[in-house]
Structure formats: C-alpha cells, structure tokens
Write an enzyme that holds these catalytic residues in place. Structure first.
Site, PDB file in Angstrom:
ATOM      1  N   GLY A   1       0.815  -1.217   0.000  1.00  0.00           N
ATOM      2  CA  GLY A   1       0.000   0.000   0.000  1.00  0.00           C
ATOM      3  C   GLY A   1       0.844   1.261   0.000  1.00  0.00           C
ATOM      4  O   GLY A   1       0.556   2.225  -0.719  1.00  0.00           O
ATOM      5  N   CYS A   2       1.897   1.248   0.795  1.00  0.00           N
ATOM      6  CA  CYS A   2       2.764   2.424   0.881  1.00  0.00           C
ATOM      7  C   CYS A   2       3.527   2.631  -0.422  1.00  0.00           C
ATOM      8  O   CYS A   2       3.762   3.769  -0.830  1.00  0.00           O
ATOM      9  CB  CYS A   2       3.707   2.304   2.072  1.00  0.00           C
ATOM     10  SG  CYS A   2       2.800   2.278   3.643  1.00  0.00           S
ATOM     11  N   THR A   3       3.902   1.543  -1.069  1.00  0.00           N
ATOM     12  CA  THR A   3       4.570   1.659  -2.368  1.00  0.00           C
ATOM     13  C   THR A   3       3.618   2.260  -3.393  1.00  0.00           C
ATOM     14  O   THR A   3       3.999   3.151  -4.157  1.00  0.00           O
ATOM     15  CB  THR A   3       5.091   0.279  -2.829  1.00  0.00           C
ATOM     16  OG1 THR A   3       6.065  -0.178  -1.876  1.00  0.00           O
ATOM     17  CG2 THR A   3       5.724   0.365  -4.208  1.00  0.00           C
TER      18      THR A   3
ATOM     19  N   ALA B   1       3.298   6.010  -2.538  1.00  0.00           N
ATOM     20  CA  ALA B   1       4.548   6.723  -2.829  1.00  0.00           C
ATOM     21  C   ALA B   1       4.771   6.863  -4.333  1.00  0.00           C
ATOM     22  O   ALA B   1       5.184   7.922  -4.822  1.00  0.00           O
ATOM     23  CB  ALA B   1       5.729   6.006  -2.178  1.00  0.00           C
TER      24      ALA B   1
END
Length: 157
Positions: A48-50, A53
């Site tokens: 999710g963070c990838t 970002a």
C-alpha cells in the site's frame, strides 16, 4: 493510549526537523513561503505504501508545476528510506521519524482499526500546508489507492 491531536485547516502546522533518505536535515521552516504536501505512511516497501509513494512520484511534476513540494514521512530508518527511494525512483524527500514524534504532532499516530482489532500505529494521513505555514487541508485515515488522484482533484492540479 493517549488522545490524538486533530489538526484543522487554518491552524499552524507543527514545525519539525528530520533526516531525509540521504541523511540531510529537512525542516518545515525551510519551506516557509512555499506550499507543502506532507504525507504520513506506515512502512516503506509495503504494497500500500509503495502504491501511494509511486502515485506521488508520478504526480510530482504537475504538483511542483503548481507550486507544491511533496514530503513523505514514516518511522523507517534513513537507510531503509534510501533503499525505498532507489528501488522505486522516488525523488522527493522521504523523512525518517523513528520515534513518531512528528507523526503524533500531526495526529498521524494513534488508535486505529486494523482488520477488526484496535491497535496503536501510523494513521495514513496527508496535510497540505500553505505558504504561511498553516494547514490548508487535513486528510486523515486515507486509503493508499486513489488517494493522490483525489488530492489532485481537491487541489485542482
């Protein structure tokens, strides 16, 4: 567990000084007179963070053209942030806040529902800070997927 800070539009953005993925000191005060998008994410190199970002990466040019500077903040080490930036070609500053002090100042750390359990952790949040250092928009508990597109629509970018 403690009460969580809730920042509202018009409030002064809490100042901070953190290290970026290159070990350089970054302070909010350096951006006085500029608009900043400050986003808090749980952990570098997770799916999710990838996604989030990389969505910011893919939107950097139009955001910068409209006068916004993107800063990502997580509890990850400087070294992990460097690997994340290298792996995914993230060219905006990624800031290391290992003790979550800045997260707490922005209300981006506290109780949250994680798959039906109440836990304490990072609350995915984005703050738009105006040229005077005030909160223009406070978006908390956002979803990683589609968040940047919704933010761009909100900002008309």
């Amino acid at each position: 567990m403690t009460d969580r800070v809730v920042l509202e539009p018009g409030q002064e953005a809490p100042d901070f000084t953190l290290l970026d993925q290159d070990g350089n000191t970054r302070a909010l005060a350096q951006y006085q007179g500029k608009r900043v998008i400050l986003f808090f994410y749980p952990e570098a190199m997770t799916p999710g963070c990838t996604t989030e970002a990389c969505d910011f990466r893919d939107s950097t040019l139009p955001l910068e053209a409209d006068g916004y500077h993107v800063l990502g903040v997580s509890r990850d080490s400087v070294e992990k942030l460097r690997r994340f930036a290298d792996r995914d070609a993230l060219e905006y500053p990624l800031l290391s806040d290992p003790d979550a002090a800045v997260h707490r100042a922005y209300g981006a750390f506290g109780e949250k529902n994680n798959y039906g359990r109440i836990v304490e952790g990072v609350i995915r949040s984005t703050f738009v800070i105006d040229e005077q250092g005030r909160i223009a928009h406070a978006l908390t508990n956002v979803k990683a997927t589609g968040h940047v597109a919704r933010l761009r629509k909100l900002l008309d970018v």
